[in-house]
Design a protein around this motif. Sequence first.
Motif, mmCIF file in Angstrom:
data_model
loop_
_atom_site.group_PDB
_atom_site.id
_atom_site.type_symbol
_atom_site.label_atom_id
_atom_site.label_comp_id
_atom_site.label_asym_id
_atom_site.label_seq_id
_atom_site.Cartn_x
_atom_site.Cartn_y
_atom_site.Cartn_z
ATOM 1 N N ASP A 298 13.289 -1.423 -12.973
ATOM 2 C CA ASP A 298 14.378 -2.324 -12.801
ATOM 3 C C ASP A 298 14.342 -3.249 -11.452
ATOM 4 O O ASP A 298 14.840 -4.365 -11.328
ATOM 5 C CB ASP A 298 15.780 -1.635 -12.970
ATOM 6 N N HIS A 299 13.719 -2.557 -10.653
ATOM 7 C CA HIS A 299 13.501 -3.034 -9.257
ATOM 8 C C HIS A 299 12.224 -3.915 -9.245
ATOM 9 O O HIS A 299 11.152 -3.468 -9.899
ATOM 10 C CB HIS A 299 13.460 -2.079 -8.201
ATOM 11 N N PRO A 300 12.256 -5.217 -8.759
ATOM 12 C CA PRO A 300 11.095 -6.066 -8.754
ATOM 13 C C PRO A 300 9.850 -5.615 -8.073
ATOM 14 O O PRO A 300 8.744 -5.702 -8.700
ATOM 15 C CB PRO A 300 11.535 -7.387 -7.851
ATOM 16 N N LEU A 301 10.028 -4.756 -7.188
ATOM 17 C CA LEU A 301 8.908 -4.262 -6.220
ATOM 18 C C LEU A 301 8.349 -3.114 -7.152
ATOM 19 O O LEU A 301 7.164 -3.010 -7.233
ATOM 20 C CB LEU A 301 9.104 -3.825 -5.023
ATOM 21 N N GLY A 302 9.037 -2.217 -7.538
ATOM 22 C CA GLY A 302 9.088 -1.113 -8.391
ATOM 23 C C GLY A 302 8.101 -1.458 -9.473
ATOM 24 O O GLY A 302 7.163 -0.822 -10.113
ATOM 25 N N ASN A 303 8.835 -2.534 -10.271
ATOM 26 C CA ASN A 303 8.114 -2.957 -11.431
ATOM 27 C C ASN A 303 6.811 -3.424 -11.156
ATOM 28 O O ASN A 303 5.894 -3.128 -12.152
ATOM 29 C CB ASN A 303 9.127 -4.095 -12.175
ATOM 30 N N ARG A 304 6.241 -3.985 -10.120
ATOM 31 C CA ARG A 304 5.081 -4.516 -9.710
ATOM 32 C C ARG A 304 4.237 -3.536 -9.869
ATOM 33 O O ARG A 304 3.217 -3.302 -9.923
ATOM 34 C CB ARG A 304 5.131 -5.410 -8.693
#
Length: 291
Positions: free
Chosen positions: A79-85
């Motif tokens: 759900d987090h942008p950086l984590g998703n990347r």
Amino acid sequence: MSDWKKICKKLLFLPVWLICVLAVVSTVALVAVFVNNLSMHPIAYIVYVASAYALAVLCIYLAGVLPGYYRTSKKKIYDHPLGNRYMTDAAFKAKVSLYCSFGVNVAYSVFKLIAGIIYSSFWWGAIAVYYIILSGIRFLLLRYMRGEEQDMTSELKSFRLCGILLVPLNLSLTGIVFQMVRQNKADIYPEVIIIASAVYTFYAVAVSIVELIKYRKYKSPVLSASKVIRFAAALVSLLSLETAMLACYGEDGLFRRVMTATTGAGVCILVLAMSSYMIIYSCRELNKRSI
């Protein structure tokens, strides 16, 4: 049969607070047994059984709750942008992992250097400097991982440069090993220092071997070079751990000299072989591209 199932369920599936109490009490009891040299006392066997029961209960509890925590944590990461990347971009994930391991290596280099200074050890001080130089080369390589601004030719040149730099560095390591064998001097360190070194060494060797194989699929010479450097550092860490253990546990001078010479020669030859392969492979690939 159902009554036995109920009894087993009550014995194995305990409240969290009771599991914590059992774990703490059994740990304290085990420490008391070993500290007071009561390992063969009848009370010790009761402690062993109680500890085994506490461990079994704890493992059953963790097996039940950890998968749920894992799924929840994974969802939050996505759900987090950086984590998703990080989870979806393989190249970004590789780079983050490399920088994290680079930080661990630097921290261990500093630990070695401080230990060498405190215990006036030329050997550990020299190995620490070796680690620091390897970490510096690795950091420079990581800056040049292929991206929009970096092509394969540039990566191959960096790969070749890394192999070239490893040659004189390996020669210096050979000189250090030769000096240690010639002097046959043993520096004795506290066991806690040796245990910490052993933990890091086993971690470094296992991870470096796995990553050497794992990151080949990215077909990045710079990434491969950084893995070679990490593997070289792990090999030197093995050599350093061996010398410390031989000194600490009182092996005689001749055996220590033979083991240091044999392991040191093996490490130096293997690092030289890897650096030679890097130079030959990169030169061959660059020649193909220039035709």
